[in-house]
Design an enzyme around this catalytic site. Structure first.
Site, mmCIF file in Angstrom:
data_model
loop_
_atom_site.group_PDB
_atom_site.id
_atom_site.type_symbol
_atom_site.label_atom_id
_atom_site.label_comp_id
_atom_site.label_asym_id
_atom_site.label_seq_id
_atom_site.Cartn_x
_atom_site.Cartn_y
_atom_site.Cartn_z
ATOM 1 C CB ILE A 81 47.788 -11.076 48.423
ATOM 2 C CG1 ILE A 81 48.156 -9.625 48.770
ATOM 3 C CG2 ILE A 81 46.457 -11.115 47.704
ATOM 4 C CD1 ILE A 81 48.371 -8.743 47.561
ATOM 5 C CG ASP B 145 53.785 -2.936 47.556
ATOM 6 O OD1 ASP B 145 52.838 -3.670 47.245
ATOM 7 O OD2 ASP B 145 53.713 -2.060 48.436
ATOM 8 C CG ASN C 284 53.134 4.925 53.976
ATOM 9 O OD1 ASN C 284 54.131 5.519 53.592
ATOM 10 N ND2 ASN C 284 53.176 3.670 54.412
ATOM 11 C CE1 TYR D 243 48.255 -5.438 55.743
ATOM 12 C CE2 TYR D 243 46.085 -4.508 55.330
ATOM 13 C CZ TYR D 243 47.415 -4.341 55.655
ATOM 14 O OH TYR D 243 47.908 -3.086 55.894
#
Length: 368
Positions: free
Chosen positions: A176, A21, A136, A174
């Site tokens: 990438i 990210d 998260n 996923y």
């Protein structure tokens, strides 16, 4: 890092920034980001091919990025003409605005590609209290939400866009990140690891190896985790995105009305600041041009000297060498020229040609 946090063992802790990210504070780049962007571009290119093959076709691609839209923004820029609307968490807009942007794109062309980060538009979705294994909060699926809403919007506007209009949805998820690293990422990771080992042997602890201002630096863990890095909406990346994607009409993004005194005052202030900035840049450019002219003048002197030396060597090569013979009588040598002289002559001619080409390039730049 205290000994208590390391289980009572007196050891050094040095980390490296691993996240696709690219959202770690005080770090320009994290490893895995380059690889993820490359794979994301492939998904965007696939959506482009699908959308372009239909009359008023739409390609929608959902990419990773919970709170930071670096992957989506960077992939949009990297894909070039393939993406027309970019949606990231840092720049929230309404669903009506998304429809407006699609309309603007359809005014120019018969297809549209949308890239959306997974963290975008969470306020439109039903919030969940469930958390994943990392703690998260589970995000709502903005991809399927937009897919359904835009598909319905196309059906509601069948009189404008016809019955052949369609939306193709791609979610690489996923993929990438579940792929071999690019050579750029692999080399970057090796450098991070090397620096981490060196710092560990030196006795450094409680830091991560960051990359800042084109240099590897030690960033305290407390500082790196003090905030989340996000896309700067006034920065170069987002500016590049805005320049190649569809722009909304005036006030559609909540800007104040043109007729308000607040707006006129703001525009006046911005104009003054812009003029001052441009004046500074012009002054800097004048100094740069002056320095370049001085440098080119120096090159002219070098060219002249090289030409004189070359001419002398050519003159020497044209006639036999003259030397003193017995009793002072001049005689001429019939032996061939020294090979070293030929090599020196070729080198000087090459340098003269190089300087002359640079001078010609400079003259053309100055004329332009």
């Amino acid at each position: 890092v205290s000994t208590q946090s390391t289980g009572g063992v007196d050891i050094g802790v040095v980390g490296i920034p691993k996240t696709i990210d690219n959202d770690i504070a005080f770090n320009e780049r994290t490893f895995g980001f380059d690889t993820a962007v490359g794979e994301a571009v492939k998904a965007l290119q696939a959506a482009y091919c699908e959308a372009k093959s239909h009359m008023y076709g739409i390609g929608l691609v959902r990419l990773m990025g919970r709170h930071s839209g670096f992957i989506t923004a960077q992939a949009t820029v990297a894909a070039g003409h393939c993406v027309h609307i970019c949606l990231i968490p840092e720049h929230e807009i309404t669903l009506e605005t998304v429809f407006e942007l699609i309309e603007r794109r359809f005014e120019r062309s018969k297809y549209c590609v949308i890239a959306v980060a997974e963290g975008f538009g969470q306020a439109m979705l039903q919030q969940s209290a469930v958390r994943d294994a990392s703690g998260n909060a589970l995000l709502g699926d903005i991809g399927t939400f937009l897919r359904d809403k835009i598909s319905k919007w196309l059906k509601d506007n069948v009189n404008r866009y016809g019955t052949n209009s369609t939306l193709k949805y791609i979610d690489p998820s996923y993929i990438i990140r579940s792929c071999p690293a690019t050579s750029n990422d692999a080399a970057f990771c090796t450098q991070l690891a090397n620096h981490a080992v060196h710092e560990g042997f030196f006795g450094t602890t409680g830091v991560i190896i960051g990359y800042w201002a084109s240099s590897f630096v030690c960033v305290p863990v407390s500082l790196a985790t003090s905030q989340r890095k996000q896309v700067d909406l006034q920065g170069n990346l987002w500016r590049a995105v805005r320049e190649i994607t569809v722009s909304a009409r005036r006030n559609i993004l909540g800007a104040p009305d043109d007729s308000s005194e607040e707006t006129r005052g703001l525009e006046s202030h911005n104009a003054d600041a812009t003029i001052e900035l441009l004046s500074t840049r012009v002054h800097e450019l004048e100094h740069l041009v002056q320095a370049m002219r001085m440098r080119e003048s120096e090159k002219d002197r070098h060219i002249t000297a090289l030409r004189n030396t070359t001419s002398a060597l050519e003159e020497q090569a044209r006639f036999p060498a003259v030397h003193s013979g017995r009793n002072g009588v001049m005689s001429y040598s019939t032996s061939p020229k020294n090979a070293t002289d030929d090599e020196e002559l070729r080198m000087l001619r090459s340098l003269e040609s190089k300087y002359a080409q640079q001078k010609a390039n400079f003259d053309r730049a100055m004329a332009f």
